[in-house]
Write a protein that holds these residues in place. Structure first.
Motif, PDB file in Angstrom:
ATOM      1  N   UNK A  72       3.698 -19.702   2.901  1.00  0.00           N
ATOM      2  CA  UNK A  72       2.253 -19.879   2.881  1.00  0.00           C
ATOM      3  C   UNK A  72       1.788 -19.088   1.661  1.00  0.00           C
ATOM      4  N   UNK A  73       0.921 -19.619   0.830  1.00  0.00           N
ATOM      5  CA  UNK A  73       0.514 -18.892  -0.377  1.00  0.00           C
ATOM      6  C   UNK A  73      -0.479 -17.770  -0.059  1.00  0.00           C
ATOM      7  N   UNK A  74      -0.022 -16.853   0.772  1.00  0.00           N
ATOM      8  CA  UNK A  74      -0.803 -15.694   1.201  1.00  0.00           C
ATOM      9  C   UNK A  74       0.103 -14.472   1.040  1.00  0.00           C
ATOM     10  N   UNK A  75      -0.300 -13.535   0.197  1.00  0.00           N
ATOM     11  CA  UNK A  75       0.509 -12.341  -0.040  1.00  0.00           C
ATOM     12  C   UNK A  75       0.306 -11.373   1.122  1.00  0.00           C
ATOM     13  N   UNK A  76       1.418 -10.956   1.723  1.00  0.00           N
ATOM     14  CA  UNK A  76       1.387 -10.010   2.839  1.00  0.00           C
ATOM     15  C   UNK A  76       1.704  -8.613   2.337  1.00  0.00           C
ATOM     16  N   UNK A  77       0.815  -7.676   2.664  1.00  0.00           N
ATOM     17  CA  UNK A  77       1.003  -6.278   2.291  1.00  0.00           C
ATOM     18  C   UNK A  77       1.100  -5.453   3.567  1.00  0.00           C
ATOM     19  N   UNK A  78       2.187  -4.706   3.680  1.00  0.00           N
ATOM     20  CA  UNK A  78       2.398  -3.807   4.807  1.00  0.00           C
ATOM     21  C   UNK A  78       1.990  -2.410   4.353  1.00  0.00           C
ATOM     22  N   UNK A  79       1.134  -1.774   5.135  1.00  0.00           N
ATOM     23  CA  UNK A  79       0.677  -0.429   4.810  1.00  0.00           C
ATOM     24  C   UNK A  79       1.097   0.492   5.952  1.00  0.00           C
ATOM     25  N   UNK A  91      -6.775   4.080   0.990  1.00  0.00           N
ATOM     26  CA  UNK A  91      -5.866   4.691   1.973  1.00  0.00           C
ATOM     27  C   UNK A  91      -5.241   5.991   1.470  1.00  0.00           C
ATOM     28  N   UNK A  92      -5.809   6.576   0.423  1.00  0.00           N
ATOM     29  CA  UNK A  92      -5.198   7.744  -0.238  1.00  0.00           C
ATOM     30  C   UNK A  92      -4.864   8.875   0.729  1.00  0.00           C
ATOM     31  N   UNK A  93      -5.723   9.121   1.703  1.00  0.00           N
ATOM     32  CA  UNK A  93      -5.509  10.258   2.615  1.00  0.00           C
ATOM     33  C   UNK A  93      -4.545   9.946   3.754  1.00  0.00           C
ATOM     34  N   UNK A  94      -4.323   8.660   4.037  1.00  0.00           N
ATOM     35  CA  UNK A  94      -3.530   8.345   5.219  1.00  0.00           C
ATOM     36  C   UNK A  94      -2.280   7.509   4.977  1.00  0.00           C
ATOM     37  N   UNK A  95      -2.178   6.835   3.847  1.00  0.00           N
ATOM     38  CA  UNK A  95      -1.019   5.966   3.619  1.00  0.00           C
ATOM     39  C   UNK A  95       0.197   6.776   3.203  1.00  0.00           C
ATOM     40  N   UNK A  96       1.329   6.395   3.760  1.00  0.00           N
ATOM     41  CA  UNK A  96       2.604   6.965   3.365  1.00  0.00           C
ATOM     42  C   UNK A  96       3.261   6.040   2.340  1.00  0.00           C
ATOM     43  N   UNK A  97       3.148   4.727   2.600  1.00  0.00           N
ATOM     44  CA  UNK A  97       3.845   3.767   1.744  1.00  0.00           C
ATOM     45  C   UNK A  97       3.203   2.383   1.874  1.00  0.00           C
ATOM     46  N   UNK A  98       3.289   1.602   0.794  1.00  0.00           N
ATOM     47  CA  UNK A  98       2.889   0.205   0.761  1.00  0.00           C
ATOM     48  C   UNK A  98       4.140  -0.629   0.511  1.00  0.00           C
ATOM     49  N   UNK A  99       4.184  -1.835   1.059  1.00  0.00           N
ATOM     50  CA  UNK A  99       5.327  -2.715   0.821  1.00  0.00           C
ATOM     51  C   UNK A  99       4.857  -4.168   0.787  1.00  0.00           C
ATOM     52  N   UNK A 100       5.458  -4.928  -0.103  1.00  0.00           N
ATOM     53  CA  UNK A 100       5.234  -6.373  -0.167  1.00  0.00           C
ATOM     54  C   UNK A 100       6.215  -7.000   0.816  1.00  0.00           C
ATOM     55  N   UNK A 101       5.696  -7.707   1.807  1.00  0.00           N
ATOM     56  CA  UNK A 101       6.547  -8.302   2.843  1.00  0.00           C
ATOM     57  C   UNK A 101       6.249  -9.794   2.940  1.00  0.00           C
ATOM     58  N   UNK A 102       6.871 -10.427   3.911  1.00  0.00           N
ATOM     59  CA  UNK A 102       6.643 -11.844   4.151  1.00  0.00           C
ATOM     60  C   UNK A 102       7.372 -12.701   3.125  1.00  0.00           C
ATOM     61  N   UNK A 103       7.225 -13.982   3.281  1.00  0.00           N
ATOM     62  CA  UNK A 103       7.973 -14.920   2.444  1.00  0.00           C
ATOM     63  C   UNK A 103       7.595 -14.845   0.968  1.00  0.00           C
ATOM     64  N   UNK A 104       6.359 -14.423   0.646  1.00  0.00           N
ATOM     65  CA  UNK A 104       5.989 -14.308  -0.768  1.00  0.00           C
ATOM     66  C   UNK A 104       6.733 -13.168  -1.452  1.00  0.00           C
ATOM     67  N   UNK A 105       7.398 -12.313  -0.681  1.00  0.00           N
ATOM     68  CA  UNK A 105       8.154 -11.193  -1.255  1.00  0.00           C
ATOM     69  C   UNK A 105       9.632 -11.536  -1.460  1.00  0.00           C
ATOM     70  N   UNK A 106      10.020 -12.755  -1.097  1.00  0.00           N
ATOM     71  CA  UNK A 106      11.422 -13.172  -1.204  1.00  0.00           C
ATOM     72  C   UNK A 106      11.516 -14.213  -2.313  1.00  0.00           C
ATOM     73  N   UNK A 107      12.112 -13.816  -3.419  1.00  0.00           N
ATOM     74  CA  UNK A 107      12.178 -14.707  -4.579  1.00  0.00           C
ATOM     75  C   UNK A 107      12.809 -16.043  -4.216  1.00  0.00           C
ATOM     76  N   UNK A 108      12.142 -17.134  -4.614  1.00  0.00           N
ATOM     77  CA  UNK A 108      12.620 -18.484  -4.366  1.00  0.00           C
ATOM     78  C   UNK A 108      12.213 -19.066  -3.028  1.00  0.00           C
ATOM     79  N   UNK A 109      11.537 -18.299  -2.180  1.00  0.00           N
ATOM     80  CA  UNK A 109      11.220 -18.706  -0.813  1.00  0.00           C
ATOM     81  C   UNK A 109       9.981 -19.594  -0.739  1.00  0.00           C
ATOM     82  N   UNK A 110      10.066 -20.638   0.061  1.00  0.00           N
ATOM     83  CA  UNK A 110       8.896 -21.422   0.425  1.00  0.00           C
ATOM     84  C   UNK A 110       8.017 -20.551   1.306  1.00  0.00           C
TER      85      UNK A 110
END
Length: 172
Positions: free
Chosen positions: A52-59, A31-50
């Motif tokens: 789904x063991x699926x990492x969500x990446x927002x681009x 995504x080098x030419x088009x991405x502005x920012x990446x972010x870790x989102x969803x429950x896996x991004x919240x420390x201590x949170x129950x």
């Protein structure tokens, strides 16, 4: 494969941060030419949170468009395109081989972008609300709802209420 799938919940895993960082490094050249920012989102991004063991990446992209070359590169990284997956203004890809990952691709600083970050940041700073959300997820699964679409539908009211609270909090 359709969007619906059997889901499970997991207690928080420290490795989710590392998985995000490793996958981001693989995606940045794509995504080098088009991405502005990446972010870790969803429950896996919240420390201590129950979660789904699926990492969500927002681009966040400059404009919402995935060209053929980008799609081929994502397929080479074992992602499959799910289209909008019911959310206009977002393109969804997922990886289910090896580490499970969801990509949520949208326009940077759009309502989808801002809401996802606001929701994450609210849960990170309000542990009592994060715990209530985690309990709602466990209750949904315990009630026998174990497929993604029904699970997502069941918790949509809770998410809407938490997002409303997050918006009120953000105005402070």
């Amino acid at each position: 494969m359709g969007i619906d799938e059997i889901i499970e919940l997991s207690s928080y895993q420290d490795e989710w941060k590392d998985i995000y960082d490793q996958e981001k490094k693989k995606l940045e050249p794509v995504f080098a030419k088009q991405a502005v920012e990446f972010a870790h989102i969803g429950s896996t991004s919240v420390e201590g949170m129950t979660a789904k063991p699926i990492v969500d990446i927002l681009i966040g992209l400059k404009e919402l468009h995935i060209d053929e070359q980008t799609d081929r590169q994502l397929v080479a990284l074992q992602y499959e395109s799910m289209g909008e997956a019911g959310v206009p203004g977002r393109i969804h890809y997922r990886k289910r081989i090896g580490q499970k990952i969801n990509l949520q691709i949208t326009v940077w600083d759009s309502a989808i972008w801002r809401d996802n970050l606001l929701f994450r940041d609210y849960l990170r700073t309000h542990p009592e609300q994060a715990n209530a959300y985690a309990q709602a997820k466990r209750n949904t699964l315990a009630s026998g709802i174990n497929t993604l679409l029904k699970y997502s539908d069941e918790k949509s009211g809770t998410i809407a209420e938490l997002l409303k609270q997050a918006r009120e909090w953000a105005k402070l």
